[in-house]
Enzyme design. Sequence first.
Site, PDB file in Angstrom:
ATOM      1  N   CYS A  24      -6.014  15.541  26.449  1.00 28.19           N
ATOM      2  CA  CYS A  24      -4.640  15.773  27.064  1.00 28.19           C
ATOM      3  C   CYS A  24      -3.612  15.932  25.842  1.00 28.19           C
ATOM      4  O   CYS A  24      -3.719  17.088  25.295  1.00 28.19           O
ATOM      5  CB  CYS A  24      -4.242  14.495  27.896  1.00 28.19           C
TER       6      CYS A  24
ATOM      7  N   HIS B 158      -8.155  13.228  31.499  1.00 27.22           N
ATOM      8  CA  HIS B 158      -8.320  11.699  30.803  1.00 27.22           C
ATOM      9  C   HIS B 158      -9.720  11.187  31.056  1.00 27.22           C
ATOM     10  O   HIS B 158      -9.841  10.329  32.251  1.00 27.22           O
ATOM     11  CB  HIS B 158      -7.120  10.852  31.322  1.00 27.22           C
TER      12      HIS B 158
ATOM     13  N   GLU C 191     -11.171   8.997  29.642  1.00 27.17           N
ATOM     14  CA  GLU C 191     -11.165   7.220  29.510  1.00 27.17           C
ATOM     15  C   GLU C 191     -10.416   6.610  30.638  1.00 27.17           C
ATOM     16  O   GLU C 191     -10.623   5.176  30.505  1.00 27.17           O
ATOM     17  CB  GLU C 191     -10.082   7.221  27.934  1.00 27.17           C
TER      18      GLU C 191
HETATM   19  N1  GLN Z   1       2.476  16.479  28.557  1.00 29.55           N
HETATM   20  C1  GLN Z   1       2.033  15.362  27.533  1.00 29.55           C
HETATM   21  C2  GLN Z   1       2.663  15.939  26.225  1.00 29.55           C
HETATM   22  O1  GLN Z   1       2.932  17.009  25.942  1.00 29.55           O
HETATM   23  C3  GLN Z   1       0.401  15.071  27.438  1.00 29.55           C
HETATM   24  C4  GLN Z   1       0.390  14.197  28.771  1.00 29.55           C
HETATM   25  C5  GLN Z   1      -0.745  13.518  28.369  1.00 29.55           C
HETATM   26  O2  GLN Z   1      -1.344  13.028  27.362  1.00 29.55           O
HETATM   27  N2  GLN Z   1      -1.079  12.544  29.573  1.00 29.55           N
HETATM   28  O3  GLN Z   1       2.120  15.366  25.185  1.00 29.55           O
END
Ligand code: GLN
Length: 194
Positions: free
Chosen positions: A81, A177, A179
């Site tokens: 992410c 995610h 995790e």
């Molecule tokens: N949108 C978030 C960012 O720009 C990332 C979201 C996440 O890691 N759950 O950092």
Amino acid sequence: MVAAPVGVLALQGDVREHVAVLSGLGVEVVAVRTEQQLAAVAGLVIPGGESTTIARLLETSGMRTLLSERLRDGLPVLGTCAGLILLSRSIVDGRDDQWSFATIDVDVRRNGFGRQIASFETTVDVDGVGEVPGVFIRAPKIESWSESVTVLATHDHGTGPTPVLVRQGAAWGCSFHPELTDSSAIHELFLATI
Ligand code: GLN
């Protein structure tokens, strides 16, 4: 046998959750907060969280330069992410001053699957693994990528399939995610390459 220790970048975000999955797999884990710790890891997870915050803390902690060098030298890394955003070559809808390591040749759109309210869970079919649960929270969408990127899973959110798990050499990027679920399949895939 996994080379040790494996680090989880511990500046902000889902640090504890990644440490728990890796520890559960019997791996020696270190929560990386200093250059000394970063210098000693055999692999690194960059967690989800807020990419702008993690980037800022990489600078204030003095780790940005060393991490950039270690990534260039082929440190095995899994970015999930926000971690994927930090590894990408370019960011669409980022903050004006937002930088990334350009470790994986993907262009990502921040919050590309929608904002917090549009977070969702689905099943992702991973090459060679099968179905794994995918939790998407303000997830980055990979909009383009180079031929050197291997796409291991895609998700179709109504506008056609886009990659959600990619690999380029020693670097792995995951939009969702891994995790936050019971499955440790993505971590196991990564660990097998350390
Ligand atoms: N949108 C978030 C960012 O720009 C990332 C979201 C996440 O890691 N759950 O950092």
